[in-house]
Design a protein around this motif. Sequence first.
Motif, PDB file in Angstrom:
ATOM      1  N   THR A  49      -2.983  -0.966 -11.196  1.00  0.00           N
ATOM      2  CA  THR A  49      -4.093  -1.138 -10.250  1.00  0.00           C
ATOM      3  C   THR A  49      -5.332  -0.397 -10.750  1.00  0.00           C
ATOM      4  O   THR A  49      -6.460  -0.874 -10.591  1.00  0.00           O
ATOM      5  CB  THR A  49      -3.683  -0.633  -8.843  1.00  0.00           C
ATOM      6  OG1 THR A  49      -2.574  -1.429  -8.396  1.00  0.00           O
ATOM      7  CG2 THR A  49      -4.817  -0.764  -7.843  1.00  0.00           C
ATOM      8  N   GLN A  89      -4.337  -5.431  -4.146  1.00  0.00           N
ATOM      9  CA  GLN A  89      -2.894  -5.251  -3.933  1.00  0.00           C
ATOM     10  C   GLN A  89      -2.548  -5.290  -2.448  1.00  0.00           C
ATOM     11  O   GLN A  89      -1.589  -5.904  -2.044  1.00  0.00           O
ATOM     12  CB  GLN A  89      -2.436  -3.928  -4.548  1.00  0.00           C
ATOM     13  CG  GLN A  89      -0.929  -3.713  -4.443  1.00  0.00           C
ATOM     14  CD  GLN A  89      -0.443  -2.622  -5.378  1.00  0.00           C
ATOM     15  OE1 GLN A  89      -1.225  -1.869  -5.940  1.00  0.00           O
ATOM     16  NE2 GLN A  89       0.856  -2.543  -5.550  1.00  0.00           N
ATOM     17  N   ASP A 163      -3.390  -8.611  -8.119  1.00  0.00           N
ATOM     18  CA  ASP A 163      -2.578  -7.388  -8.129  1.00  0.00           C
ATOM     19  C   ASP A 163      -1.295  -7.626  -7.345  1.00  0.00           C
ATOM     20  O   ASP A 163      -1.304  -7.667  -6.131  1.00  0.00           O
ATOM     21  CB  ASP A 163      -3.389  -6.232  -7.536  1.00  0.00           C
ATOM     22  CG  ASP A 163      -2.876  -4.875  -8.027  1.00  0.00           C
ATOM     23  OD1 ASP A 163      -1.844  -4.846  -8.730  1.00  0.00           O
ATOM     24  OD2 ASP A 163      -3.505  -3.856  -7.699  1.00  0.00           O
ATOM     25  N   GLU A 164      -0.212  -7.814  -8.068  1.00  0.00           N
ATOM     26  CA  GLU A 164       1.103  -8.106  -7.479  1.00  0.00           C
ATOM     27  C   GLU A 164       1.030  -9.246  -6.477  1.00  0.00           C
ATOM     28  O   GLU A 164       1.306  -9.068  -5.295  1.00  0.00           O
ATOM     29  CB  GLU A 164       1.693  -6.835  -6.849  1.00  0.00           C
ATOM     30  CG  GLU A 164       1.943  -5.784  -7.905  1.00  0.00           C
ATOM     31  CD  GLU A 164       2.691  -4.566  -7.388  1.00  0.00           C
ATOM     32  OE1 GLU A 164       3.423  -4.703  -6.403  1.00  0.00           O
ATOM     33  OE2 GLU A 164       2.530  -3.502  -7.989  1.00  0.00           O
TER      34      GLU A 164
HETATM   35 MG   LIG Z   1      -0.702  -1.045  -8.071  1.00  0.00          MG
END
Ligand SMILES: [Mg+2]
Length: 310
Positions: A49, A89, A163-164
């Motif tokens: 991140t 995220q 992010d993910e």
């Molecule tokens: Mg992260």
Amino acid sequence: MSDPIIHLTDLHAAYQRGRERVVALDGVSLTIERGEIFGLLGPNGAGKTTLLSILEGLLRPERGAAVLDGIDVLTNPQAAKARLGVQLQRSALLDDLTAVELVRLYAALYDVRLGRADAERLLAAFDLSAEAHAYARRLSGGQQQRLALALAVANDPQVVLLDEPTSALDPGARRVVWEMIRRFHSDGRTILLTTHAMEEAEALCSRVAIIHHGRIVACDTPAALIGRIDVQPVVKALLDLPLDRVAPLPGVRAARYTGAHLEVETADPQATLAALHTLAAEHHRPVGEIAIRPPNLEDVFLKLTGHSLS
Ligand SMILES: [Mg+2]
Ligand SMILES: Nc1ncnc2c1ncn2[C@@H]1O[C@H](COP(=O)(O)OP(=O)(O)OP(=O)(O)O)[C@@H](O)[C@H]1O
């Protein structure tokens, strides 16, 4: 031919936590080509991140350079931002707006004007037509994740940072998101995503950088990473045996437990398989779900770092 769209050179970043200085990136250099789906694969706290935050202009590195499509992100963040679509995220969707209102707001943040019909068309592409005028807070987790993806491309960006993107999704919803990411790619966008799921990296990414403690420990195609490193096939079994009895069996290079599963790296899968059956019989242990699987990115990660991804 090489046509990098993202070029990171020797990035160093740290956070101050009370009196402690926490190093998050420790000399990261990375080149991402135009049109790639590039994966940053690493465990919690690896620095994924942080790396995205620098590209997004949200965090200043202590040193190093970040260039996006020829633009220096550190000196010219506004111009860089115009080329970026971002899914954070933990996307905090503004609860009291509808999906259509959110799409138009996100586009406007990037100085892109979207009419109501444009916003509805975008949502339809994410299978959210029925939810277009529902409040974000009324959507299911999977629908919210799809909405977050729609928002990431509301400004028609060249580069999408995710992010993910599939964390906390069930396998079905995860596959839907994968399809959407592939569609971003076939629309000609470059995608940089983070994940700690090796199967996600294998399924989606043209290249993967393995990141650990703020350093890139390897970067290549998933197949090359697996091929280059000396990892052996793994016998995986739902089986409870003492590891010190497994280690001396024929062919065994390494043995470990991942959850309830015994995983045995072996140079001779058939011999190890037979010996495990004999050992299990001696210990009066039932053998469940025994199989040989080829090495995967998880094994590569373990080999490179001495830690497992999950
Ligand atoms: Mg992260
Ligand atoms: N705001 C912050 N303040 C202090 N330390 C931070 C902050 N954000 C991140 N860190 C620390 O920096 C390091 C890298 O964190 P980062 O969030 O980049 O990791 P990550 O790879 O994204 O992890 P995850 O998979 O859990 O999202 C970690 O040690 C983390 O604890």
